[in-house]
Design a protein around this motif. Structure first.
Motif, PDB file in Angstrom:
ATOM      1  N   ILE A  64      60.796  52.337  91.093  1.00  0.00           N
ATOM      2  CA  ILE A  64      61.401  51.223  90.348  1.00  0.00           C
ATOM      3  C   ILE A  64      60.332  50.170  90.023  1.00  0.00           C
ATOM      4  O   ILE A  64      60.260  49.657  88.910  1.00  0.00           O
ATOM      5  CB  ILE A  64      62.580  50.613  91.146  1.00  0.00           C
ATOM      6  CG1 ILE A  64      63.756  51.606  91.178  1.00  0.00           C
ATOM      7  CG2 ILE A  64      63.025  49.260  90.560  1.00  0.00           C
ATOM      8  CD1 ILE A  64      64.909  51.208  92.086  1.00  0.00           C
ATOM      9  N   GLY A  65      59.461  49.889  90.991  1.00  0.00           N
ATOM     10  CA  GLY A  65      58.372  48.926  90.793  1.00  0.00           C
ATOM     11  C   GLY A  65      57.391  49.386  89.724  1.00  0.00           C
ATOM     12  O   GLY A  65      56.935  48.589  88.898  1.00  0.00           O
ATOM     13  N   VAL A  87      58.045  51.518  87.227  1.00  0.00           N
ATOM     14  CA  VAL A  87      58.742  51.433  85.931  1.00  0.00           C
ATOM     15  C   VAL A  87      58.741  49.977  85.445  1.00  0.00           C
ATOM     16  O   VAL A  87      58.452  49.696  84.272  1.00  0.00           O
ATOM     17  CB  VAL A  87      60.192  51.974  86.030  1.00  0.00           C
ATOM     18  CG1 VAL A  87      60.980  51.685  84.759  1.00  0.00           C
ATOM     19  CG2 VAL A  87      60.186  53.471  86.314  1.00  0.00           C
ATOM     20  N   ALA A  88      59.021  49.037  86.354  1.00  0.00           N
ATOM     21  CA  ALA A  88      59.016  47.608  86.024  1.00  0.00           C
ATOM     22  C   ALA A  88      57.648  47.178  85.491  1.00  0.00           C
ATOM     23  O   ALA A  88      57.550  46.506  84.453  1.00  0.00           O
ATOM     24  CB  ALA A  88      59.388  46.780  87.256  1.00  0.00           C
ATOM     25  N   TYR A 105      61.745  55.882  96.207  1.00  0.00           N
ATOM     26  CA  TYR A 105      62.431  55.487  94.977  1.00  0.00           C
ATOM     27  C   TYR A 105      62.258  53.999  94.677  1.00  0.00           C
ATOM     28  O   TYR A 105      62.263  53.577  93.531  1.00  0.00           O
ATOM     29  CB  TYR A 105      63.912  55.897  95.018  1.00  0.00           C
ATOM     30  CG  TYR A 105      64.817  54.932  95.728  1.00  0.00           C
ATOM     31  CD1 TYR A 105      65.637  54.043  95.014  1.00  0.00           C
ATOM     32  CD2 TYR A 105      64.869  54.888  97.116  1.00  0.00           C
ATOM     33  CE1 TYR A 105      66.463  53.155  95.672  1.00  0.00           C
ATOM     34  CE2 TYR A 105      65.691  54.008  97.775  1.00  0.00           C
ATOM     35  CZ  TYR A 105      66.498  53.142  97.065  1.00  0.00           C
ATOM     36  OH  TYR A 105      67.314  52.256  97.701  1.00  0.00           O
ATOM     37  N   ILE A 106      62.032  53.181  95.730  1.00  0.00           N
ATOM     38  CA  ILE A 106      61.790  51.740  95.500  1.00  0.00           C
ATOM     39  C   ILE A 106      60.473  51.554  94.743  1.00  0.00           C
ATOM     40  O   ILE A 106      60.397  50.790  93.784  1.00  0.00           O
ATOM     41  CB  ILE A 106      61.773  50.952  96.836  1.00  0.00           C
ATOM     42  CG1 ILE A 106      63.135  51.057  97.539  1.00  0.00           C
ATOM     43  CG2 ILE A 106      61.424  49.483  96.588  1.00  0.00           C
ATOM     44  CD1 ILE A 106      63.200  50.324  98.882  1.00  0.00           C
ATOM     45  N   GLU A 107      59.441  52.292  95.162  1.00  0.00           N
ATOM     46  CA  GLU A 107      58.141  52.162  94.491  1.00  0.00           C
ATOM     47  C   GLU A 107      58.214  52.652  93.044  1.00  0.00           C
ATOM     48  O   GLU A 107      57.535  52.121  92.168  1.00  0.00           O
ATOM     49  CB  GLU A 107      57.051  52.913  95.256  1.00  0.00           C
ATOM     50  CG  GLU A 107      56.353  52.071  96.302  1.00  0.00           C
ATOM     51  CD  GLU A 107      56.078  50.632  95.874  1.00  0.00           C
ATOM     52  OE1 GLU A 107      55.354  50.416  94.894  1.00  0.00           O
ATOM     53  OE2 GLU A 107      56.620  49.704  96.504  1.00  0.00           O
TER      54      GLU A 107
END
Lengths: 92, 92
Positions: A12-13, A15-16, A8-10
């Motif tokens: 977010i990256g 999407v950013a 899920y961290i990746e």
């Protein structure tokens, strides 16, 4: 697939990266249509363009596909903004 | 200090972060002084602000000090640009 996980961290990256890359497209379109560059800062687009060049080199050296993809698009957007500012700035 | 090395690739990344973070400061200053936002794109600053919010969350989750530092400054710059565009845009 050890060492290659999209958690899920990746996400977010990613999407950013999509948002910041896409954000410049309406500015490029607006400036291309209106040819109005009066309130745009030349130093901003100059420093930003050089900065994105460094991010692109960093992404290539780090072998990060998402960084290379995002910065390849943004370097075109920022080059166009710089070109518009210099070209249309003379008329104003 | 195993696993914590600043090689030439990281120096390129740090230079990139400093340049892209610094680039917005002349734009914030120019807009604050002139109050002219006519050629600025509202969608650009809106999408960019949300994108930087995602980058900041990503930096926090990845425990990257340089990402958190750079994006903390850029979120203030982009928030100010969004505020200026909405505030001064009404007058034009």
């Amino acid at each position: 697939m050890e060492g290659f996980k999209i958690d899920y961290i990746e996400i977010i990256g990613i999407v950013a990266a999509i948002l910041t890359t896409a954000s410049f497209l309406p500015q490029v379109y607006k400036t291309w249509k209106t040819k109005d560059v009066s309130s745009l800062s030349l130093p901003m687009w100059l420093i930003f363009f050089v900065g994105i060049l460094f991010w692109l080199v960093y992404g290539i050296l780090e072998k990060s596909i998402s960084m290379v993809l995002a910065n390849s698009i943004t370097i075109v957007s920022s080059f166009l903004m710089l070109y518009f500012k210099i070209k249309y700035g003379k008329r104003q």
